[in-house]
Design a protein around this motif. Structure first.
Motif, PDB file in Angstrom:
ATOM      1  N   GLY A  71       0.812  -1.222   0.000  1.00  0.00           N
ATOM      2  CA  GLY A  71       0.000   0.000   0.000  1.00  0.00           C
ATOM      3  C   GLY A  71       0.838   1.261   0.000  1.00  0.00           C
ATOM      4  N   ALA A  72       2.124   1.136   0.278  1.00  0.00           N
ATOM      5  CA  ALA A  72       3.059   2.268   0.232  1.00  0.00           C
ATOM      6  C   ALA A  72       3.919   2.192  -1.030  1.00  0.00           C
ATOM      7  CB  ALA A  72       3.936   2.267   1.482  1.00  0.00           C
ATOM      8  N   ASN A  73       3.484   1.380  -2.000  1.00  0.00           N
ATOM      9  CA  ASN A  73       4.214   1.188  -3.257  1.00  0.00           C
ATOM     10  C   ASN A  73       5.618   0.625  -3.040  1.00  0.00           C
ATOM     11  OD1 ASN A  73       2.102   2.058  -4.963  1.00  0.00           O
ATOM     12  ND2 ASN A  73       2.604   4.174  -4.475  1.00  0.00           N
ATOM     13  N   ILE A  74       5.747  -0.253  -2.060  1.00  0.00           N
ATOM     14  CA  ILE A  74       6.992  -0.970  -1.807  1.00  0.00           C
ATOM     15  C   ILE A  74       6.663  -2.451  -1.988  1.00  0.00           C
ATOM     16  CG2 ILE A  74       8.820  -1.481  -0.150  1.00  0.00           C
ATOM     17  CD1 ILE A  74       8.147   1.208   1.220  1.00  0.00           C
ATOM     18  N   HIS A 145      12.093   0.609  -7.723  1.00  0.00           N
ATOM     19  CA  HIS A 145      11.374  -0.540  -8.264  1.00  0.00           C
ATOM     20  C   HIS A 145      11.024  -0.306  -9.728  1.00  0.00           C
ATOM     21  CE1 HIS A 145       7.698   1.677  -6.872  1.00  0.00           C
ATOM     22  NE2 HIS A 145       7.238   1.243  -8.020  1.00  0.00           N
ATOM     23  N   ARG A 146      10.802  -1.404 -10.407  1.00  0.00           N
ATOM     24  CA  ARG A 146      10.397  -1.339 -11.806  1.00  0.00           C
ATOM     25  C   ARG A 146       8.922  -0.985 -11.879  1.00  0.00           C
ATOM     26  NH1 ARG A 146      12.880  -6.786 -12.094  1.00  0.00           N
ATOM     27  NH2 ARG A 146      15.040  -6.449 -12.709  1.00  0.00           N
ATOM     28  N   PRO A 147       8.532  -0.106 -12.767  1.00  0.00           N
ATOM     29  CA  PRO A 147       7.098   0.172 -12.902  1.00  0.00           C
ATOM     30  C   PRO A 147       6.371  -0.976 -13.593  1.00  0.00           C
ATOM     31  CG  PRO A 147       8.364   1.490 -14.461  1.00  0.00           C
ATOM     32  CD  PRO A 147       9.355   0.760 -13.592  1.00  0.00           C
ATOM     33  N   ARG A 148       7.130  -1.833 -14.284  1.00  0.00           N
ATOM     34  CA  ARG A 148       6.555  -2.987 -14.961  1.00  0.00           C
ATOM     35  C   ARG A 148       7.359  -4.219 -14.585  1.00  0.00           C
ATOM     36  NH1 ARG A 148       7.347  -3.593 -21.251  1.00  0.00           N
ATOM     37  NH2 ARG A 148       7.750  -5.794 -21.136  1.00  0.00           N
ATOM     38  N   ARG A 149       6.710  -5.196 -14.047  1.00  0.00           N
ATOM     39  CA  ARG A 149       7.397  -6.423 -13.665  1.00  0.00           C
ATOM     40  C   ARG A 149       7.712  -7.233 -14.923  1.00  0.00           C
ATOM     41  NH1 ARG A 149       9.251  -4.932  -9.051  1.00  0.00           N
ATOM     42  NH2 ARG A 149       7.655  -4.381  -7.583  1.00  0.00           N
ATOM     43  N   ILE A 150       8.964  -7.637 -15.051  1.00  0.00           N
ATOM     44  CA  ILE A 150       9.396  -8.384 -16.225  1.00  0.00           C
ATOM     45  C   ILE A 150       9.516  -9.852 -15.871  1.00  0.00           C
ATOM     46  CG2 ILE A 150      11.165  -8.608 -17.980  1.00  0.00           C
ATOM     47  CD1 ILE A 150      11.896  -5.686 -17.428  1.00  0.00           C
TER      48      ILE A 150
END
Length: 150
Positions: A71-74, A145-150
């Motif tokens: 929820g904290a973008n972590i 962090h990556r904005p898109r998970r690869i």
């Protein structure tokens, strides 16, 4: 429903300040509209070590394992920059050790009471009891962090 474990594992890394890597940097910002071809001429250089690390001797990196702070973008796999020289304030995201287990949580102080709060409702708010072996390691200053998970 099974109660989730209240701790979170972290993998720690030292910060190596050596020779910095400079990357192209759009100092005037990136506009959300249509890009201008003239923007290519305005690229500067940035050293991420100097930008992200204020106190090299007391800063370390940690890789997140777990989902207690989504929820904290972590997110799991993210890298956090943690500065041990900073004073901890209410609502800071901190790395702490409770009874030998590392956690990343929001910290709340109410008088002499300390609470560790996840950013995921699946994890309960945790009161740090006086008999707990509790150490505040440092304040999270950046999350990578990556904005898109690869």
């Amino acid at each position: 429903m099974e109660e989730k474990k209240r701790s979170q594992s972290l993998q720690f890394y030292e910060v190596e300040m050596g020779e910095g890597v400079t990357l192209p940097f759009a100092e005037e910002g990136i506009f959300a509209g249509f890009p201008s071809p003239a923007q290519d001429d305005r690229l500067e250089s940035i050293d991420l070590n100097r930008e992200l690390i204020r106190h090299p001797a007391t800063t370390f990196l940690a890789r997140i394992v777990g989902d207690s702070m989504i929820g904290a973008n972590i997110y799991e796999g993210d890298i956090v920059v943690v500065d041990r020289a900073l004073e901890v304030h209410n609502d800071d995201v901190v790395v702490c050790c409770v009874n030998g287990e590392f956690n990343i949580k929001f910290v709340e102080r109410h008088g002499s009471e300390v609470y560790l709060v996840s950013a995921n409702s699946a994890y309960p708010r945790m009161r740090v009891d006086p008999e707990d072996d509790f150490i505040l390691w440092g304040v999270v200053t950046y999350v990578i962090h990556r904005p898109r998970r690869i």
